[in-house]
Design a protein around this motif. Sequence first.
Motif, mmCIF file in Angstrom:
data_model
loop_
_atom_site.group_PDB
_atom_site.id
_atom_site.type_symbol
_atom_site.label_atom_id
_atom_site.label_comp_id
_atom_site.label_asym_id
_atom_site.label_seq_id
_atom_site.Cartn_x
_atom_site.Cartn_y
_atom_site.Cartn_z
ATOM 1 N N ILE A 78 0.849 -1.199 0.000
ATOM 2 C CA ILE A 78 0.000 0.000 0.000
ATOM 3 C C ILE A 78 0.883 1.247 0.000
ATOM 4 C CG2 ILE A 78 -1.821 1.216 1.290
ATOM 5 C CD1 ILE A 78 -1.849 -1.880 2.678
ATOM 6 N N GLY A 79 0.593 2.136 -0.895
ATOM 7 C CA GLY A 79 1.332 3.402 -0.923
ATOM 8 C C GLY A 79 0.587 4.454 -0.133
ATOM 9 N N LEU A 80 1.259 5.014 0.858
ATOM 10 C CA LEU A 80 0.670 6.116 1.633
ATOM 11 C C LEU A 80 1.258 7.388 1.028
ATOM 12 C CD1 LEU A 80 -1.045 6.939 4.117
ATOM 13 C CD2 LEU A 80 1.012 6.725 5.490
ATOM 14 N N LEU A 81 0.476 8.018 0.178
ATOM 15 C CA LEU A 81 1.023 9.066 -0.678
ATOM 16 C C LEU A 81 0.461 10.435 -0.313
ATOM 17 C CD1 LEU A 81 0.478 7.046 -3.997
ATOM 18 C CD2 LEU A 81 2.441 6.952 -2.455
ATOM 19 N N GLY A 82 1.313 11.396 -0.370
ATOM 20 C CA GLY A 82 0.875 12.758 -0.064
ATOM 21 C C GLY A 82 2.074 13.667 -0.022
ATOM 22 N N LYS A 136 1.463 11.776 6.738
ATOM 23 C CA LYS A 136 1.900 10.387 6.513
ATOM 24 C C LYS A 136 2.716 9.856 7.708
ATOM 25 C CE LYS A 136 4.330 11.212 2.767
ATOM 26 N NZ LYS A 136 4.286 12.677 2.553
ATOM 27 N N THR A 137 3.732 10.628 8.054
ATOM 28 C CA THR A 137 4.611 10.171 9.139
ATOM 29 C C THR A 137 3.854 10.106 10.462
ATOM 30 O OG1 THR A 137 6.576 10.982 8.023
ATOM 31 C CG2 THR A 137 6.743 10.742 10.389
ATOM 32 N N THR A 138 2.982 11.076 10.683
ATOM 33 C CA THR A 138 2.201 11.076 11.932
ATOM 34 C C THR A 138 1.345 9.814 12.021
ATOM 35 O OG1 THR A 138 2.132 13.476 11.896
ATOM 36 C CG2 THR A 138 0.483 12.385 13.248
ATOM 37 N N PHE A 139 0.718 9.444 10.888
ATOM 38 C CA PHE A 139 -0.116 8.237 10.862
ATOM 39 C C PHE A 139 0.748 7.002 11.165
ATOM 40 C CE2 PHE A 139 -2.201 4.864 8.130
ATOM 41 C CZ PHE A 139 -3.208 4.591 9.036
ATOM 42 N N ILE A 140 1.904 6.927 10.520
ATOM 43 C CA ILE A 140 2.786 5.766 10.734
ATOM 44 C C ILE A 140 3.288 5.729 12.175
ATOM 45 C CG2 ILE A 140 5.084 4.864 10.135
ATOM 46 C CD1 ILE A 140 4.421 5.252 7.241
ATOM 47 N N LYS A 141 3.587 6.901 12.729
ATOM 48 C CA LYS A 141 4.041 6.938 14.125
ATOM 49 C C LYS A 141 2.942 6.446 15.066
ATOM 50 C CE LYS A 141 7.395 10.738 14.240
ATOM 51 N NZ LYS A 141 7.586 12.058 14.838
ATOM 52 N N MET A 142 1.691 6.781 14.754
ATOM 53 C CA MET A 142 0.596 6.315 15.618
ATOM 54 C C MET A 142 0.433 4.804 15.511
ATOM 55 S SD MET A 142 -2.301 9.283 15.743
ATOM 56 C CE MET A 142 -2.419 9.748 14.033
ATOM 57 N N ILE A 143 0.622 4.254 14.312
ATOM 58 C CA ILE A 143 0.563 2.795 14.147
ATOM 59 C C ILE A 143 1.613 2.134 15.041
ATOM 60 C CG2 ILE A 143 1.071 0.904 12.531
ATOM 61 C CD1 ILE A 143 -0.140 2.576 10.290
ATOM 62 N N ASN A 144 2.784 2.778 15.108
ATOM 63 C CA ASN A 144 3.898 2.182 15.855
ATOM 64 C C ASN A 144 3.946 2.576 17.327
ATOM 65 O OD1 ASN A 144 5.697 0.536 13.951
ATOM 66 N ND2 ASN A 144 5.141 2.338 12.756
ATOM 67 N N GLY A 145 2.946 3.284 17.771
ATOM 68 C CA GLY A 145 2.887 3.640 19.192
ATOM 69 C C GLY A 145 3.871 4.729 19.585
ATOM 70 N N LEU A 146 4.389 5.476 18.602
ATOM 71 C CA LEU A 146 5.332 6.557 18.931
ATOM 72 C C LEU A 146 4.618 7.872 19.204
ATOM 73 C CD1 LEU A 146 8.115 5.793 16.306
ATOM 74 C CD2 LEU A 146 8.247 5.449 18.758
ATOM 75 N N LEU A 147 3.375 7.933 18.806
ATOM 76 C CA LEU A 147 2.533 9.100 19.094
ATOM 77 C C LEU A 147 1.196 8.599 19.610
ATOM 78 C CD1 LEU A 147 2.917 11.493 16.008
ATOM 79 C CD2 LEU A 147 3.745 11.877 18.314
ATOM 80 N N THR A 148 0.634 9.349 20.519
ATOM 81 C CA THR A 148 -0.677 8.993 21.045
ATOM 82 C C THR A 148 -1.725 9.815 20.298
ATOM 83 O OG1 THR A 148 0.476 8.887 23.143
ATOM 84 C CG2 THR A 148 -1.901 8.655 23.231
ATOM 85 N N PRO A 149 -2.773 9.197 19.763
ATOM 86 C CA PRO A 149 -3.804 9.981 19.063
ATOM 87 C C PRO A 149 -4.462 10.987 20.001
ATOM 88 C CG PRO A 149 -4.133 7.620 18.720
ATOM 89 C CD PRO A 149 -3.096 7.758 19.779
ATOM 90 N N THR A 150 -4.839 12.116 19.442
ATOM 91 C CA THR A 150 -5.589 13.105 20.233
ATOM 92 C C THR A 150 -6.997 12.570 20.482
ATOM 93 O OG1 THR A 150 -4.335 14.823 19.106
ATOM 94 C CG2 THR A 150 -6.270 15.535 20.307
ATOM 95 N N SER A 151 -7.578 11.978 19.450
ATOM 96 C CA SER A 151 -8.873 11.307 19.617
ATOM 97 C C SER A 151 -8.983 10.209 18.568
ATOM 98 C CB SER A 151 -10.026 12.310 19.481
ATOM 99 O OG SER A 151 -10.028 12.850 18.184
ATOM 100 N N GLY A 152 -10.017 9.414 18.687
ATOM 101 C CA GLY A 152 -10.178 8.295 17.769
ATOM 102 C C GLY A 152 -9.369 7.091 18.214
#
Lengths: 232, 267
Positions: free
Chosen positions: A33-37, A43-59
Amino acid sequence: MSIIVEARELTKRYGADTAVDHLDLTLEKGQIIGLLGPNGSGKTTFIKMINGLLTPTSGIILINGEKPGVNSKRITSYLPERCALPDWMRIDDLVKMYCDFFTDFNREKARNMLADLHLDEKKTYKTLSKGNREKVQLILAMAREAELYCLDEPIGGVDPAARDYILRTILQNYNEEAAVLISTHLIQDVESTLDRALFLKEGTLVLNDTVDNIREKRGKSVDALFREVFAC
Amino acid sequence: MLGKLIKYDLKALCRFVLPLFAVLIGSSIALRICVEIFSFDGAGSNIIASILVFVIAFVYVISLLGCGFAVYIMIALNYHKSLMSDRGYFYLTLPVTHDMHLISKLLAGAAVIILSALAFVVSFLPLFVGNIALPDVLKFISDGWELIRTYMLAKNGVLIIILTVFVALFGSQIVIFFCITLGQLLPNHRILGAFLAFIGHLILSRTISSIFASIGFKNSLIGIYDMDILAETLSSVLLTTIIYYVVIYAIEYVATRLVLKYKLNIE
């Protein structure tokens, strides 16, 4: 195909800025899957949340049905956009460290890939060129038999020859049962390897479709569509 | 996994502190050899020998001070680099809990602190062996211990010793980790944030302890002239102080863990 990543109303804010905005998305195994933008699209923020490096603000974000944690990290192989390995260690020590921490790490595969690059395993990581450091990091990430590969800008900042090597390494070594998420803005280089394309614009998902559908229904390459959607 | 984390944390710390210990002990031996070789009786003293001894003594004193400070600086740097800088992208995606990261760093740090204390003591041996009689040293230690046991450990001696070891080995590390972790909540001013957290820690912990001390001191004045009561009072004050700091460190550990879990925001 089973779902490996599920995001529901996923939002991340930095103060007044919204990096990811109410993202609803599922990613299935067995796809590249290409995460393009463009830069700053989240993009990086989304990937960091997948990896637990950032905590989502909500959701919520779920990896294999669980919030990011020990279990998700066991099955996710992450290649960050920057050199993150301890630079004072030798390459063979890094291989050993991956062996120690990841039960799905294939040491032989890693050593073969390093040998292909003619990299001396006794060399210290920090003595390598930037390109070779990125390649070593990629080799270590791809030598895992993970269920999800998150590759953040794997071809950003390297020369075209190195890009070919990196993409070839990804294609030859990923676990075909897994999902491979590649974040990039260099669409032309990755287009031929992708099964699905996700377009992120200002933190919002503006396209989620297979590459075949984009070509057949819209009569355009992913690169041409990207230029159209993100035209300045 | 904890064992593996400790192994890599120890490696990261030891590559800096072991050479420092080697310099400390080496300079101590060199100093003794120089003093033995050259006689400094005034008239016959050689200027080159004097400079040499001065340089070695300087290196020894610097490494002696370094053993105290450098160990804590390395502990702080290792924590910051592993979890808050680029390396965090690797370490924080290992399949281990935040507790494991913290415990690993605390245990590896404690091991290095113990090693530095040992290096400190060992570095004295070349300087004093032969100059001071061993029985005198042992008597000095035994007298000192008896004094501490009688007046400070009169009550709850074992508990006080255990808690003191805990505070000495882990307390200062927890404060360091807590401040660095809070500092990362200010994305553009992480060092300033850590510094402010440290100032906040000092002000809060000292203010609360002063309030408790002033209340406790009033009551402890009664009967202070009696040696038994004095010993008991000293023990109680010591135990209360240590427990107070253990509670502070426990709160800071939990806060560090919560920030890592819910507010992690590495660049």
